[in-house]
Design a protein around this motif. Sequence first.
Motif, PDB file in Angstrom:
ATOM      1  N   THR A  37       0.827  -1.216   0.000  1.00 46.65           N
ATOM      2  CA  THR A  37       0.000   0.000   0.000  1.00 46.65           C
ATOM      3  C   THR A  37       0.858   1.262   0.000  1.00 46.65           C
ATOM      4  O   THR A  37       0.313   2.366  -0.051  1.00 46.65           O
ATOM      5  N   CYS A  40       0.384   3.170   3.485  1.00 50.56           N
ATOM      6  CA  CYS A  40      -0.875   3.929   3.626  1.00 50.56           C
ATOM      7  C   CYS A  40      -1.224   4.132   5.103  1.00 50.56           C
ATOM      8  O   CYS A  40      -1.137   3.214   5.903  1.00 50.56           O
ATOM      9  N   SER A  41      -1.649   5.358   5.450  1.00 56.54           N
ATOM     10  CA  SER A  41      -1.970   5.687   6.837  1.00 56.54           C
ATOM     11  C   SER A  41      -3.314   5.149   7.289  1.00 56.54           C
ATOM     12  O   SER A  41      -3.549   4.987   8.484  1.00 56.54           O
ATOM     13  N   ASP A  42      -4.204   4.898   6.347  1.00 53.60           N
ATOM     14  CA  ASP A  42      -5.565   4.474   6.710  1.00 53.60           C
ATOM     15  C   ASP A  42      -6.066   3.435   5.712  1.00 53.60           C
ATOM     16  O   ASP A  42      -7.021   3.667   4.971  1.00 53.60           O
ATOM     17  N   ALA A  77      -4.712   0.271  -0.246  1.00 55.95           N
ATOM     18  CA  ALA A  77      -4.525   1.706  -0.027  1.00 55.95           C
ATOM     19  C   ALA A  77      -5.855   2.446  -0.046  1.00 55.95           C
ATOM     20  O   ALA A  77      -6.769   2.118  -0.812  1.00 55.95           O
ATOM     21  N   CYS A  78      -5.972   3.474   0.807  1.00 53.05           N
ATOM     22  CA  CYS A  78      -7.224   4.221   0.917  1.00 53.05           C
ATOM     23  C   CYS A  78      -7.472   5.119  -0.293  1.00 53.05           C
ATOM     24  O   CYS A  78      -8.612   5.416  -0.635  1.00 53.05           O
ATOM     25  N   ASN A  80      -6.861   8.318  -0.562  1.00 54.96           N
ATOM     26  CA  ASN A  80      -7.241   9.684  -0.208  1.00 54.96           C
ATOM     27  C   ASN A  80      -6.228  10.679  -0.775  1.00 54.96           C
ATOM     28  O   ASN A  80      -5.026  10.478  -0.654  1.00 54.96           O
ATOM     29  N   ARG A  85      -4.519  13.540   5.560  1.00 58.01           N
ATOM     30  CA  ARG A  85      -5.177  12.278   5.896  1.00 58.01           C
ATOM     31  C   ARG A  85      -4.276  11.085   5.603  1.00 58.01           C
ATOM     32  O   ARG A  85      -4.228  10.134   6.389  1.00 58.01           O
ATOM     33  N   CYS A  86      -3.596  11.111   4.466  1.00 58.74           N
ATOM     34  CA  CYS A  86      -2.705  10.007   4.108  1.00 58.74           C
ATOM     35  C   CYS A  86      -1.593  10.526   3.198  1.00 58.74           C
ATOM     36  O   CYS A  86      -1.801  10.671   1.977  1.00 58.74           O
ATOM     37  N   THR A  88       0.977   9.115   2.004  1.00 58.53           N
ATOM     38  CA  THR A  88       1.376   8.159   0.972  1.00 58.53           C
ATOM     39  C   THR A  88       0.465   8.224  -0.240  1.00 58.53           C
ATOM     40  O   THR A  88       0.926   8.346  -1.385  1.00 58.53           O
ATOM     41  N   CYS A  89      -0.840   8.120  -0.029  1.00 61.84           N
ATOM     42  CA  CYS A  89      -1.781   8.168  -1.145  1.00 61.84           C
ATOM     43  C   CYS A  89      -1.810   9.550  -1.775  1.00 61.84           C
ATOM     44  O   CYS A  89      -2.002   9.680  -2.990  1.00 61.84           O
ATOM     45  N   SER A 427       0.239   1.879  13.166  1.00 62.66           N
ATOM     46  CA  SER A 427       0.446   3.201  12.565  1.00 62.66           C
ATOM     47  C   SER A 427       1.907   3.612  12.618  1.00 62.66           C
ATOM     48  O   SER A 427       2.465   4.131  11.644  1.00 62.66           O
TER      49      SER A 427
END
Length: 459
Positions: A37, A40-42, A77-78, A80, A85-86, A88-89, A427
């Motif tokens: 991911t 990814c944070s979320d 991966a989210c 976003n 919020r994230c 990475t994304c 996290s």
Amino acid sequence: MTDTATAAGLDPATLDDVLRVAGSPGFDRWKDQVHRTGGCSDPIHLTGWTLAKDKTTGETLRRYSTDTEPDGRLRVACGNRRASRCPTCAYTYAGDTYHLIRAGLAGDESKDIPTTVRDHPRVFATLTAPSFGPVHNRPDRGVCRCGARHPEDDPALGTALDPTTYDYAGTVLFNNHAGQLWQRFTTRLRREIAARAGLTQRELKGVLRLSYGKVAEFQKRGAIHFHAVIRLDGPDGPDTAPPSWASVQLLEDAIRAAVAHSYTTITVPAAGDQPCRPFRWGRQLDIRPVKAFGDGSDITEKAVASYVAKYATKAAESTGSLDRRIGNREVLDLLDVPDHPRRLIEACLDLAPLYPDRKLGAWAHMLGFRGHFSTKSRRYSTTLGALRQIRADYRAAQNHDALGDPDTVLVLASWEYAGHGHTPGESALAASIARDIQLNRETAREALQDQLALEGAAA
């Protein structure tokens, strides 16, 4: 344990969870999932299965189920776009936006944009919001109206000099109607171009197309403004050359006239204790020609694409606002929202009953703005969807290589949403993975630049 947690920059509870995750039997597989991911944070959690069979023989070629995964879940991966919020994304989204904008400036045959588009007239324009009252600032000369010389990181910058007279309601109503104001601007711009060419609107469509890509940015005062690449093409878009009379100067003159014209006005009717408000663009209008290579005064294709990509991942949280919807006013106290964005949010909530069709309450966290942060005209460049599809096709090709001819393979699947996010320990570990990935990218980029420099020197 407390001393160890402090040394690691973690609270004891988070450190305990880190040790739990790292010591679990499925840690290596969990780490592999998170790495896929990008850290990814979320991440989105899915449960389900896939089954690949040979259509002819019915033989099972591959079977996968999340039953064997850590916690029985697959993490994806989210997606976003917001860096708050994230990261990475958001990095992926910014990269896609960069390639989209740059392809429309320099051309990219792989994205069906010819390199001849570089010869078309194009400018980088910034359209700002009008004034809603004096705010603390850093003028090029002298000091702020308050008498102080503010440092660049002063939280007072952009806040009202006199909150009792500042038009907070006007600010959020302008933000709320900014998308419509942009539409009026582009409509008027086409008319201004036609007038300068001595053509009717219908005749203009037969010889020229207006293309653009833009991004919205919140100023520190909480008002929205737009950065836009505006380009003149032939009638069929970037594949065709614009007429010989189409020039950068003509485009610049037409933009200035369109911004100043009375048609480019949105009138918000009076409601309750709110007066009728006509909204127009602010006096600060910046238009700069885009060049392939800068000479110190012009802005380059790479700089424009980087600038647009940077702001594509930001929103109202850069002003001190929140990055998610607000359920009630009490959350403003709980999250200690600064006074200036707080007043803007409260203005949205107060105005919502007066303008129910504008959905100001739902978009209070965005200070009233309800449009897309990055948009483009149809023929400006490729699309974000197309760029995402390229990645999807690449992954699909990897699967095809493993399974054989896709025309003879039947894939069955069943997926269900099972939650999202990380535990505190997860996290911390995911953030470490994301940092390692980013460091590897930066190292690879620097190595590529060094290699290109050596090849250029050798040539």
